[in-house]
Design a protein around this motif. Structure first.
Motif, short mmCIF file in Angstrom:
data_model
loop_
_atom_site.label_atom_id
_atom_site.label_comp_id
_atom_site.label_asym_id
_atom_site.label_seq_id
_atom_site.Cartn_x
_atom_site.Cartn_y
_atom_site.Cartn_z
N UNK A 440 0.83 -1.21 0.00
CA UNK A 440 0.00 0.00 0.00
C UNK A 440 0.86 1.27 0.00
N UNK A 441 1.92 1.26 0.82
CA UNK A 441 2.80 2.43 0.92
C UNK A 441 3.52 2.68 -0.40
N UNK A 442 4.12 1.63 -0.97
CA UNK A 442 4.88 1.81 -2.20
C UNK A 442 3.95 2.20 -3.36
N UNK A 443 2.74 1.65 -3.39
CA UNK A 443 1.79 2.00 -4.45
C UNK A 443 1.39 3.46 -4.35
N UNK A 444 1.16 3.94 -3.11
CA UNK A 444 0.78 5.34 -2.92
C UNK A 444 1.91 6.27 -3.34
N UNK A 445 3.14 5.90 -3.01
CA UNK A 445 4.29 6.75 -3.38
C UNK A 445 4.44 6.80 -4.89
N UNK A 446 4.33 5.66 -5.55
CA UNK A 446 4.52 5.62 -7.00
C UNK A 446 3.37 6.26 -7.76
N UNK A 447 2.23 6.47 -7.08
CA UNK A 447 1.10 7.13 -7.75
C UNK A 447 1.35 8.63 -7.94
N UNK A 448 2.32 9.18 -7.21
CA UNK A 448 2.64 10.60 -7.34
C UNK A 448 3.44 10.80 -8.62
N UNK A 449 3.01 11.73 -9.46
CA UNK A 449 3.69 11.98 -10.72
C UNK A 449 5.12 12.44 -10.46
N UNK A 450 6.05 11.80 -11.13
CA UNK A 450 7.45 12.14 -10.98
C UNK A 450 8.24 11.16 -10.14
N UNK A 451 7.55 10.29 -9.39
CA UNK A 451 8.25 9.30 -8.56
C UNK A 451 8.73 8.17 -9.45
N UNK A 452 10.01 7.85 -9.34
CA UNK A 452 10.60 6.80 -10.16
C UNK A 452 10.60 5.46 -9.45
N UNK A 453 11.09 5.43 -8.21
CA UNK A 453 11.16 4.18 -7.44
C UNK A 453 10.73 4.44 -6.00
N UNK A 454 10.24 3.39 -5.35
CA UNK A 454 9.84 3.49 -3.94
C UNK A 454 10.02 2.12 -3.30
N UNK A 455 10.74 2.05 -2.19
CA UNK A 455 10.98 0.78 -1.49
C UNK A 455 10.90 1.03 0.00
#
Length: 513
Positions: A440-455
């Motif tokens: 859920x956290x990584x999906x929310x972060x990647x939903x922001x335009x401009x985010x390349x990676x999230x772990x």
């Protein structure tokens, strides 16, 4: 040599004496190459003369000076082999053994005259009288038996048929003999418990009319119970039939229970993405009660050859479906690193198993990998977001290929501000508990335009992101994560959103500053 009186702290890192070729560069950003001394257009530090390396390295590799590595806190690790193991944490509940659940039914239709079990949770024993029932059918059958006895000499089969009819209604031979001896018809019929256990549901009251086969009570034998755990997809590779599971419950502090895995659900729940894992546990004294919450642990070893390659999780950079690391090139005068794609296997507490792409003894970057990747991107080398490599015109007046650059005055006047965009790297705390939280956290972060990676790391609660600073910033990413129910250091999720999270995802909010 220019006057550096105002930059004494950087003298050790930036010595100003023109080299043979008259090329100047930055210790932190070696891709910067200018034809005269000055300041780095990226970080503002004084340029130093470019020192040619006598050794030839791969043109796709990125070189970093020792001082730049220290400033970026770059650390490396030698790839090694060994046995791998993991402690898998499981959460679940105690459930009644389905094989020991029985329903006490009425074998004849009639009216409940008397109940001897009146409370749910009451203990019953097999053979105990649990109810008396009035049944016109039983009364008629008894009369038929008594009438047939007078004809037993001529028609013995008629008597036996009358007896068998009563047996089918669960009257015992003893009860039938008593009827024949007394010659009297009984108006009520005793119902006996056919199993021992705990009454989990009472379905009738005195005076109720019941049909044949109607359920009077549900009975559960709790001498043996099931410990049923939820296992996430990523953990299933560590869980096998027959493995020992130790578990505890807050209801019985200080006591550890154990059992072996007897069943693993062959189907994943499409909503929760989990599979059920079952452990059969003896329960003398009925200390373990259905619906108790339990916490379990499986100590699993993966492979016994001792030849599994492992690397720290911090070394891996993620680019969608690809996982990459930076490998240090051996025997180079100046530290140099080259991007390499690898294939990962199972994840452990802090490490990954490497299936392909690395060999034992190779040296990889474990800390500061994002800094190395940023330098590679700016230099037009192979990088996480640019696997093929190529020249990047990130700033006007900057020569990325080794030629002479323009003047510093021209660099102060970019023609297109968007070309100054850089990939930023940020780490911040996000509160959560489990694998569902991670998704859920990584999906929310990647939903922001401009985010390349999230772990996100479940252990440290730290989220590592890379993003285009011309499109977003860390604060916007934290806000997006808070909107799905997870607190950060700066933003708190709404109570209504937090309350909708599954129970396993609800973290201790009281500890948040």
């Amino acid at each position: 040599q220019p006057d550096n009186s105002e930059n004494k702290e950087n003298t050790a890192l930036h010595e100003h004496s023109e080299d043979e070729n008259g090329i100047w560069t930055c210790a932190m950003h070696p891709q910067i190459k200018m034809d005269k001394p000055g300041q780095c257009p990226i970080c503002g530090m004084d340029l130093i003369p470019l020192q040619k390396s006598n050794s030839e390295i791969d043109e796709r590799a990125i070189e970093m000076s020792e001082s730049a590595m220290k400033l970026a806190e770059v650390q490396t690790y030698l790839v090694s082999t060994g046995n791998v193991s993991k402690e898998v944490l499981l959460y679940g509940k105690i459930q009644a053994d389905e094989r020991l659940l029985q329903s006490q039914t009425a074998h004849v239709p009639g009216r409940i005259e008397q109940l001897f079990i009146n409370v749910t949770g009451e203990t019953v024993k097999k053979g105990q009288i649990i109810a008396k029932i009035y049944s016109p059918e039983i009364v008629t059958a008894q009369k038929e038996l008594l009438e047939s006895i007078s004809l037993e000499d001529k028609y013995p089969s008629v008597v036996e048929a009358a007896r068998e009819k009563l047996r089918n209604w669960k009257l015992t031979d003893k009860q039938i003999n008593e009827i024949e001896i007394s010659g009297k018809v009984s108006t009520t019929f005793d119902i006996y418990a056919n199993t021992s256990g705990i009454v989990t549901a009472r379905k009738v009251n005195e005076g109720d009319y019941v049909s044949k086969g109607a359920v009077l009570f549900d009975v559960a034998d709790l001498s043996s119970v099931w410990a049923v755990f939820d296992a996430y997809e990523s953990d299933l590779q560590w869980i096998k039939m027959g493995q020992k599971v130790e578990f505890t419950t807050k209801a019985i502090p200080g006591r550890v229970f154990s059992g072996n895995i007897s069943f693993i659900d062959p189907v994943i729940d499409p909503a929760t993405r989990i599979a059920r894992v079952r452990v059969e546990v003896g329960n003398p004294g009925s200390n373990l009660k259905p619906e108790m919450f339990i916490n379990g642990i499986v100590k699993s070893n993966k492979g016994n050859s001792g030849q599994e390659l492992t690397i720290p999780q911090s070394a891996v950079l993620w680019t969608g479906t690809r996982s990459v690391v930076y490998v240090k090139i051996p025997d180079s005068e100046m530290p140099a690193f080259k991007l390499r794609e690898i294939t990962l296997g199972a994840s452990m507490k802090d490490n990954y198993i490497v299936l392909d792409g690395l060999q034992e003894g190779e040296e990889i970057v474990t800390n500061g990998a994002f800094s190395v990747d940023a330098a590679a991107q700016l230099a037009g080398k192979q990088s996480m977001m640019n696997p093929e490599g190529g020249k990047l015109n990130t700033m006007p007046g900057m020569d990325m290929g080794g030629g002479k650059g323009e003047t510093m005055e021209n660099m102060d006047k970019p023609e297109n501000p968007e070309l100054n965009a850089e990939i930023e790297h940020s780490i911040f705390k996000v509160f959560g508990n489990c694998g569902m939280c991670e998704t859920r956290i990584e999906k929310a972060a990647k939903s922001v335009q401009g985010v390349e990676t999230a772990a996100w790391d479940k252990k440290t609660k730290m989220l590592e992101v890379t993003f285009d600073d011309s499109k977003t910033d860390a604060d916007k990413i934290e806000l997006a994560i808070a909107e799905v129910g997870h607190d950060t250091d700066k933003h708190k999720a709404k109570d209504s959103v937090y309350d909708e999270l599954p129970g396993c995802c609800q973290y201790e909010r009281a500890t948040i500053n």
